[in-house]
Design a protein around this motif. Sequence first.
Motif, PDB file in Angstrom:
ATOM      1  N   THR A 153       0.700  -1.122  -0.069  1.00 10.71           N
ATOM      2  CA  THR A 153      -0.048  -0.137   0.080  1.00 10.71           C
ATOM      3  C   THR A 153       0.713   1.303   0.051  1.00 10.71           C
ATOM      4  OG1 THR A 153      -0.209   0.152   2.532  1.00 10.71           O
ATOM      5  CG2 THR A 153      -1.727  -1.241   1.245  1.00 10.71           C
ATOM      6  N   GLU A 164      -5.569  -0.158   1.565  1.00 14.93           N
ATOM      7  CA  GLU A 164      -5.156  -0.146   2.952  1.00 14.93           C
ATOM      8  C   GLU A 164      -5.538  -1.367   3.562  1.00 14.93           C
ATOM      9  OE1 GLU A 164      -5.484   3.036   6.923  1.00 14.93           O
ATOM     10  OE2 GLU A 164      -6.847   3.205   4.930  1.00 14.93           O
ATOM     11  N   THR A 166      -6.655  -2.441   7.048  1.00 13.81           N
ATOM     12  CA  THR A 166      -7.340  -1.706   7.937  1.00 13.81           C
ATOM     13  C   THR A 166      -7.562  -2.415   9.354  1.00 13.81           C
ATOM     14  OG1 THR A 166      -9.419  -2.205   7.044  1.00 13.81           O
ATOM     15  CG2 THR A 166      -8.652  -0.233   6.477  1.00 13.81           C
ATOM     16  N   ARG A 189      -8.254  -7.220   7.308  1.00 13.30           N
ATOM     17  CA  ARG A 189      -9.200  -6.725   6.805  1.00 13.30           C
ATOM     18  C   ARG A 189      -8.596  -5.736   5.633  1.00 13.30           C
ATOM     19  NH1 ARG A 189     -14.666  -3.706   8.636  1.00 13.30           N
ATOM     20  NH2 ARG A 189     -15.207  -5.879   9.166  1.00 13.30           N
ATOM     21  N   TRP A 190      -8.800  -6.068   4.341  1.00 15.60           N
ATOM     22  CA  TRP A 190      -8.204  -5.182   3.159  1.00 15.60           C
ATOM     23  C   TRP A 190      -9.411  -4.278   2.690  1.00 15.60           C
ATOM     24  CZ3 TRP A 190      -3.462  -4.366   1.785  1.00 15.60           C
ATOM     25  CH2 TRP A 190      -3.116  -4.288   0.116  1.00 15.60           C
ATOM     26  N   HIS A 191      -8.764  -2.990   2.603  1.00 13.15           N
ATOM     27  CA  HIS A 191      -9.895  -2.042   1.765  1.00 13.15           C
ATOM     28  C   HIS A 191      -9.249  -1.343   0.762  1.00 13.15           C
ATOM     29  CE1 HIS A 191     -12.652   1.370   1.607  1.00 13.15           C
ATOM     30  NE2 HIS A 191     -11.558   2.123   1.506  1.00 13.15           N
ATOM     31  N   ASP A 200     -14.363  -3.902   0.578  1.00 13.77           N
ATOM     32  CA  ASP A 200     -13.634  -4.545   1.629  1.00 13.77           C
ATOM     33  C   ASP A 200     -13.656  -5.980   1.589  1.00 13.77           C
ATOM     34  OD1 ASP A 200     -12.892  -2.318   4.062  1.00 13.77           O
ATOM     35  OD2 ASP A 200     -14.516  -1.722   2.888  1.00 13.77           O
ATOM     36  N   GLU A 202     -12.605  -9.138   4.330  1.00 19.34           N
ATOM     37  CA  GLU A 202     -12.023  -9.427   5.548  1.00 19.34           C
ATOM     38  C   GLU A 202     -11.737 -11.094   5.458  1.00 19.34           C
ATOM     39  OE1 GLU A 202     -14.769  -9.192   8.937  1.00 19.34           O
ATOM     40  OE2 GLU A 202     -16.425 -10.156   8.068  1.00 19.34           O
ATOM     41  N   THR A 323     -19.207  -2.825   8.773  1.00 16.17           N
ATOM     42  CA  THR A 323     -18.268  -1.879   9.150  1.00 16.17           C
ATOM     43  C   THR A 323     -17.781  -1.607  10.348  1.00 16.17           C
ATOM     44  OG1 THR A 323     -19.889  -0.179   9.569  1.00 16.17           O
ATOM     45  CG2 THR A 323     -19.151  -0.316   6.891  1.00 16.17           C
ATOM     46  N   ARG A 346      -3.811   0.030  14.985  1.00 13.98           N
ATOM     47  CA  ARG A 346      -3.954   0.311  13.711  1.00 13.98           C
ATOM     48  C   ARG A 346      -2.725  -0.242  12.800  1.00 13.98           C
ATOM     49  NH1 ARG A 346      -7.693   2.988  10.709  1.00 13.98           N
ATOM     50  NH2 ARG A 346      -6.964   3.653   8.631  1.00 13.98           N
ATOM     51  N   THR A 348      -1.566   0.356   9.914  1.00 10.35           N
ATOM     52  CA  THR A 348      -0.699   1.301   9.327  1.00 10.35           C
ATOM     53  C   THR A 348      -0.120   2.500  10.412  1.00 10.35           C
ATOM     54  OG1 THR A 348      -2.642   2.598   8.595  1.00 10.35           O
ATOM     55  CG2 THR A 348      -1.611   1.373   6.973  1.00 10.35           C
TER      56      THR A 348
END
Length: 360
Positions: A153, A164, A166, A189-191, A200, A202, A323, A346, A348
């Motif tokens: 990312t 991202e 997430t 989880r990938w956004h 998204d 998961e 969400t 988080r 990131t």
Amino acid sequence: MITTPTRQHALRSPRPQSRTPRTAGSIEHHAMLATRLTARDKWILAMLHEHRVLTSSHIQDAAFPSGRATRQRLRELYLWRAVSRFQPFRQRGSAPMHYVLGPAGAAVLAAEHGLEPTELGYRHDRAMAIAHNQRLAHTTGINDFFTSLIAHTRHTPPGSGRMELTAWWSETRCARHFGDLVIPDSYGRWHTHTTRRASDVEFFLEFDTGTETLTKVARKLLGYARLAESTGIATPVLLWLPTTRREAGVRTALARIHAELDHPATVPVATAAADLLDPVAPHPSPAQDVWLPLTSARAHRSGPRYSLTDLPGAWPSLAPPTTDLDTTGDTVDPQTASPYRLPPPRPTPPAATPNRQPRH
């Protein structure tokens, strides 16, 4: 590196190091840290607490622009006793430095959440015990998987859309939420957000190092089937294998067990292998087109592989994830820490703190 997973037998005992002067873990020292630790430093401490051990390569992939910057900052954190480190022995070459949470880092992390260090469940000897743990290669392999996604990312051109990671939960956190039914190696989880759509996905990760029998790997689907029945949520299970040869054998065993499930559609499965990635590419990652869904038509043969972003398209009936991450079973407010239950960090990192304030 994600394309060349480390086997446990390649890691022996940690290499002895020469003594380095280190500051004492006093109240004065902790007060000094208040003036030195950046938001990114505190993020590193939280990640070490969540995921037990990160190598210098993991931390560079996730948070730093270069190896030199990574080594300089980690050395300072080590001298301040915010982190501790060890280097496993390798018969050929040298292993990267491995980092765990240090005593001063645990004190800072606990103070941030209004807890005592003992309430984190932290002990320095237990943190360093991972150096001799037989699952060290497995743990670092899982962390390699996710930090490769973060690196992907960070180095994706802006015109390709925003991707991202997430959510990234450790095996320990997964065991607390789902351990009565199944213990995933991790949850993520990938956004993805482009000009056309936002999506998204998961997933639960099963990271295979080739040490378990094919039958044992496949029978894990039974636990995921019980979890889906209990929660009413169909969550994809992704199996990351070291080689395509191992992947072929695992898929045959998975197909046999998957076909015997009462409701196979509630347990979507996809597999991928590390040797599908180009080891000389700048930033190879599991986000690429390496995922092969397990369906009745593709159980025993190859087929089109999907990227992590496009993988939900392999299961048209799969409902999008909610969400609210708290619906996965955590009864604790994610913003409120309690003993042994810090909120997940988080994945990131925050932006790097500039060395100098700009002049006006």
